[in-house]
Scaffold this motif. Structure first.
Motif, PDB file in Angstrom:
ATOM      1  N   ASP A 283       0.821  -1.210   0.000  1.00 49.33           N
ATOM      2  CA  ASP A 283       0.000   0.000   0.000  1.00 49.33           C
ATOM      3  C   ASP A 283       0.856   1.262   0.000  1.00 49.33           C
ATOM      4  O   ASP A 283       0.395   2.327   0.438  1.00 49.33           O
ATOM      5  CB  ASP A 283      -0.920   0.013   1.229  1.00 49.33           C
ATOM      6  CG  ASP A 283      -2.058  -0.979   1.072  1.00 49.33           C
ATOM      7  OD1 ASP A 283      -2.602  -1.083  -0.039  1.00 49.33           O
ATOM      8  OD2 ASP A 283      -2.368  -1.682   2.048  1.00 49.33           O
ATOM      9  N   ALA A 284       2.081   1.157  -0.492  1.00 51.09           N
ATOM     10  CA  ALA A 284       2.970   2.328  -0.501  1.00 51.09           C
ATOM     11  C   ALA A 284       2.317   3.485  -1.253  1.00 51.09           C
ATOM     12  O   ALA A 284       1.509   3.285  -2.159  1.00 51.09           O
ATOM     13  CB  ALA A 284       4.296   1.968  -1.160  1.00 51.09           C
ATOM     14  N   ASP A 373       4.849  -5.576  10.549  1.00 54.42           N
ATOM     15  CA  ASP A 373       5.549  -5.772   9.281  1.00 54.42           C
ATOM     16  C   ASP A 373       6.943  -5.176   9.453  1.00 54.42           C
ATOM     17  O   ASP A 373       7.204  -4.031   9.076  1.00 54.42           O
ATOM     18  CB  ASP A 373       4.797  -5.090   8.136  1.00 54.42           C
ATOM     19  CG  ASP A 373       5.474  -5.297   6.785  1.00 54.42           C
ATOM     20  OD1 ASP A 373       6.461  -6.057   6.710  1.00 54.42           O
ATOM     21  OD2 ASP A 373       5.016  -4.679   5.800  1.00 54.42           O
ATOM     22  N   ALA A 374       7.812  -5.988  10.064  1.00 51.21           N
ATOM     23  CA  ALA A 374       9.151  -5.499  10.402  1.00 51.21           C
ATOM     24  C   ALA A 374       9.906  -5.072   9.149  1.00 51.21           C
ATOM     25  O   ALA A 374      10.746  -4.177   9.199  1.00 51.21           O
ATOM     26  CB  ALA A 374       9.932  -6.594  11.136  1.00 51.21           C
ATOM     27  N   ASP A 375       9.603  -5.702   8.018  1.00 52.01           N
ATOM     28  CA  ASP A 375      10.371  -5.404   6.810  1.00 52.01           C
ATOM     29  C   ASP A 375       9.933  -4.106   6.132  1.00 52.01           C
ATOM     30  O   ASP A 375      10.752  -3.278   5.784  1.00 52.01           O
ATOM     31  CB  ASP A 375      10.220  -6.559   5.801  1.00 52.01           C
ATOM     32  CG  ASP A 375      10.756  -7.869   6.365  1.00 52.01           C
ATOM     33  OD1 ASP A 375      11.688  -7.805   7.194  1.00 52.01           O
ATOM     34  OD2 ASP A 375      10.240  -8.939   5.987  1.00 52.01           O
ATOM     35  N   PHE A 376       8.635  -3.938   5.918  1.00 48.88           N
ATOM     36  CA  PHE A 376       8.173  -2.814   5.088  1.00 48.88           C
ATOM     37  C   PHE A 376       7.171  -1.887   5.791  1.00 48.88           C
ATOM     38  O   PHE A 376       6.657  -0.959   5.169  1.00 48.88           O
ATOM     39  CB  PHE A 376       7.593  -3.353   3.770  1.00 48.88           C
ATOM     40  CG  PHE A 376       8.618  -4.067   2.951  1.00 48.88           C
ATOM     41  CD1 PHE A 376       9.587  -3.349   2.257  1.00 48.88           C
ATOM     42  CD2 PHE A 376       8.685  -5.449   2.928  1.00 48.88           C
ATOM     43  CE1 PHE A 376      10.577  -4.001   1.535  1.00 48.88           C
ATOM     44  CE2 PHE A 376       9.666  -6.116   2.201  1.00 48.88           C
ATOM     45  CZ  PHE A 376      10.625  -5.392   1.505  1.00 48.88           C
ATOM     46  N   GLN A 377       6.897  -2.170   7.054  1.00 47.20           N
ATOM     47  CA  GLN A 377       6.053  -1.281   7.880  1.00 47.20           C
ATOM     48  C   GLN A 377       4.672  -1.028   7.288  1.00 47.20           C
ATOM     49  O   GLN A 377       4.101   0.050   7.437  1.00 47.20           O
ATOM     50  CB  GLN A 377       6.770   0.051   8.106  1.00 47.20           C
ATOM     51  CG  GLN A 377       8.117  -0.116   8.783  1.00 47.20           C
ATOM     52  CD  GLN A 377       8.682   1.199   9.279  1.00 47.20           C
ATOM     53  OE1 GLN A 377       8.014   1.971   9.951  1.00 47.20           O
ATOM     54  NE2 GLN A 377       9.921   1.436   8.964  1.00 47.20           N
ATOM     55  N   ARG A 378       4.144  -2.034   6.602  1.00 40.77           N
ATOM     56  CA  ARG A 378       2.805  -1.838   6.023  1.00 40.77           C
ATOM     57  C   ARG A 378       1.746  -1.728   7.118  1.00 40.77           C
ATOM     58  O   ARG A 378       0.675  -1.137   6.886  1.00 40.77           O
ATOM     59  CB  ARG A 378       2.480  -2.991   5.068  1.00 40.77           C
ATOM     60  CG  ARG A 378       1.181  -2.776   4.314  1.00 40.77           C
ATOM     61  CD  ARG A 378       0.936  -3.866   3.297  1.00 40.77           C
ATOM     62  NE  ARG A 378      -0.381  -3.767   2.710  1.00 40.77           N
ATOM     63  CZ  ARG A 378      -1.095  -4.802   2.309  1.00 40.77           C
ATOM     64  NH1 ARG A 378      -0.593  -6.036   2.413  1.00 40.77           N
ATOM     65  NH2 ARG A 378      -2.289  -4.637   1.801  1.00 40.77           N
TER      66      ARG A 378
END
Ligand SMILES: Cc1cc2nc3c(=O)[nH]c(=O)nc-3n(C[C@H](O)[C@H](O)[C@H](O)COP(=O)(O)OP(=O)(O)OC[C@H]3O[C@@H](n4cnc5c(N)ncnc54)[C@H](O)[C@@H]3O)c2cc1C
Length: 475
Positions: A283-284, A373-378
């Motif tokens: 959802d960036a 979402d540790a990787d991409f903070q979604r």
């Protein structure tokens, strides 16, 4: 007796043109506006009306601290300082006062936090340093309606169904226009004819990146976006700024409508690159997501895929043109989506390593359904959008995949280069007397990166208003 028919002629009745016409009339100028289509509004009317501005009364009421300096720094940094700072600073300085002007003439923006571009209030598109995107009541339609009321109150004449053909020039000064074969003289002309998205040849020349959409490419800009500003500019030797830039939105391969009609992809979905790896917050912000996707397409020389499951398909709400549970089966049948009974089989069909795809989905399932979402903070993006429950895991068979690619062409940025007074510049960067430009037709403010949350509407109305004031003064 005046030497000309009108003080100011405005070409185009979208946001920039209406703002220019009203502000010129406020300065006492006699104004006429030409609109090629059967109604006013252009792309502005189609838009969410989101308007980016700093230091506004709305922000203050909500306790959001913001300044012109901060806005300017953010704007320039996001655009990698590829724009002229003097012009951008002027835009940043004027966007707040323009928003206040809109409120004064009747635009309604409630002082409330809004979770998205559809709810009036103050929102964000995901790349701002502070909340700066103002969503008016009734969105772009509301903006146009209010500006048109102000236009009527000033008695400004509008001529619909009339596409201005060319400019008139007298002794090096733009002195009027030709429309329907009729010459009309003016003290100054404002070009506010929008962008070039609807003209395929001009897109190929000025925004070739849009062609990456291939057969999926579709244009949501208004029909009048035919790039007429470029022909006007060529007539008088104007310089063009913004070559190669515009806004593409990423969509699924089968989508052909803006999201209001298309509907929305499932929340429980993962985007993977040619290596079967996740690489982004699904959802960036639209300000950066196209760049994220195309860089992966280039790096792997392979498509980017969206993967989801049967539960996600069945949960799609009915009634949308593209994202619909039944229609998705049609997309599978026609080949614009694929289906498989296992992730391993799906990986084989889309050409990514099966162990990578299953590991990607496992990791996604370990995190997102648990609210992190540790990787991409979604998780943070979803929360900012007002989501209160984490997405369901991806695990019910069959599984689906469809390509994600930048295919929705929203607006173009190649416009007639303007200075900080909205004057159009010639090849030597000297103002062309009597000629002003604003909105997508004016170049130099919309850059290589879309400054999310209302960049283009703010540009249209802020520079439109400035152009109207300057044109009135010069006429
Ligand atoms: C679906 C959609 C959603 C969007 N959402 C947002 C958003 O929320 N926030 C944001 O910042 N940006 C958004 N944008 C982009 C933004 O709306 C536009 O960039 C902006 O409104 C352009 O304003 P404009 O006045 O330059 O052009 P327009 O509003 O397109 O107006 C130009 C007008 O000139 C007319 N015209 C063209 N040629 C001639 C001619 N020769 N003679 C006479 N008339 C002519 C056209 O018919 C048109 O009416 C969105 C765009 C779309 C399509």
């Amino acid at each position: 007796m005046s030497e000309h028919d009108y003080d100011v002629i405005v070409i185009g009745g979208g946001g920039a043109g209406l703002a220019a016409a009203v502000s010129a009339a406020e300065r006492g100028a006699s104004v006429i506006l030409f609109e090629s289509e059967g109604e006013l509004g252009g792309s502005t009317q189609e838009s969410a009306g989101m308007f980016t501005a700093a230091g506004t009364s709305i922000q203050k009421q909500l306790g959001v601290e913001d300044t012109v300096e901060r806005f300017f720094q953010h704007y320039m940094d996001l655009n990698q300082w590829l724009l002229k700072p003097g012009l951008v600073r002027r835009f940043c300085e004027l966007s707040g006062p323009t928003l206040e002007w809109l409120l004064e003439i009747g635009v309604e923006i409630p002082a409330q936090i809004s979770p998205n571009a559809h709810t009036p209030g103050l929102t964000r598109a995901g790349v701002e340093d502070v909340w700066r995107a103002h969503v008016p009541k009734d969105q772009g339609y509301g903006l146009v309606l209010t500006l048109d009321k102000a236009r009527k109150a000033h008695g400004i004449e509008v001529v619909l169904h009339t596409r201005v053909e060319r400019l008139l020039v007298t002794d090096g000064r733009v002195s009027g226009v030709v429309a329907d074969g009729v010459e009309l003289a003016a003290g100054a002309v404002v070009v506010a004819s929008g962008g070039l998205a609807q003209d395929r040849t001009l897109v190929e020349r000025w925004f070739p990146d849009a062609l990456r959409g291939g057969d999926s490419l579709f244009v949501v800009a208004a029909p009048g976006s035919r790039g007429d500003h470029l022909a006007f500019g060529e007539q008088v030797g104007a310089s063009v700024a913004g070559d190669g830039w515009g806004l593409m939105l990423p969509t699924a391969e089968f989508v052909r409508h803006h999201h209001w009609q298309a509907g929305f992809p499932p929340v429980s979905r993962v985007h993977v690159n040619g290596a079967g790896r996740r690489f982004m917050d699904e959802d960036a912000s639209y300000a950066v997501s196209t760049g994220q996707i195309t860089s992966q397409m280039d790096a792997h020389d392979a498509p980017v895929w969206m993967v989801f499951d049967e539960a996600a398909r069945l949960a799609l709400p009915a009634g949308y043109a593209d994202w619909d549970a039944e229609k998705l089966l049609d997309h599978v049948a026609e080949g614009s989506a694929v289906r498989a009974t296992s992730l391993e089989e799906l990986a084989g069909i889309i050409g990514v390593p099966a162990e990578n795809l299953t590991a990607t989905v496992d990791r996604w399932n370990d995190q997102l359904p648990n609210g992190s979402d540790a990787d991409f903070q979604r998780d943070q993006t979803l929360a900012a959008k007002g989501s209160t429950t984490p997405p369901a895991p991806i695990g019910s068979t069959p599984f689906y995949a469809t390509r994600v690619l930048p295919a929705e062409l929203v607006c173009t940025h190649a416009g007639l280069e303007i200075d900080a007074n909205a004057s159009v510049l010639d090849q030597q960067a000297r103002p062309i007397p009597g000629l002003y430009a604003a909105g997508e037709a004016g170049g130099g403010i919309l850059g290589n990166r879309y400054v999310g949350g209302g960049n283009a509407v703010a540009n249209a109305l802020t520079i439109g208003r400035l152009a109207g004031q300057q044109a009135a003064a010069s006429a």
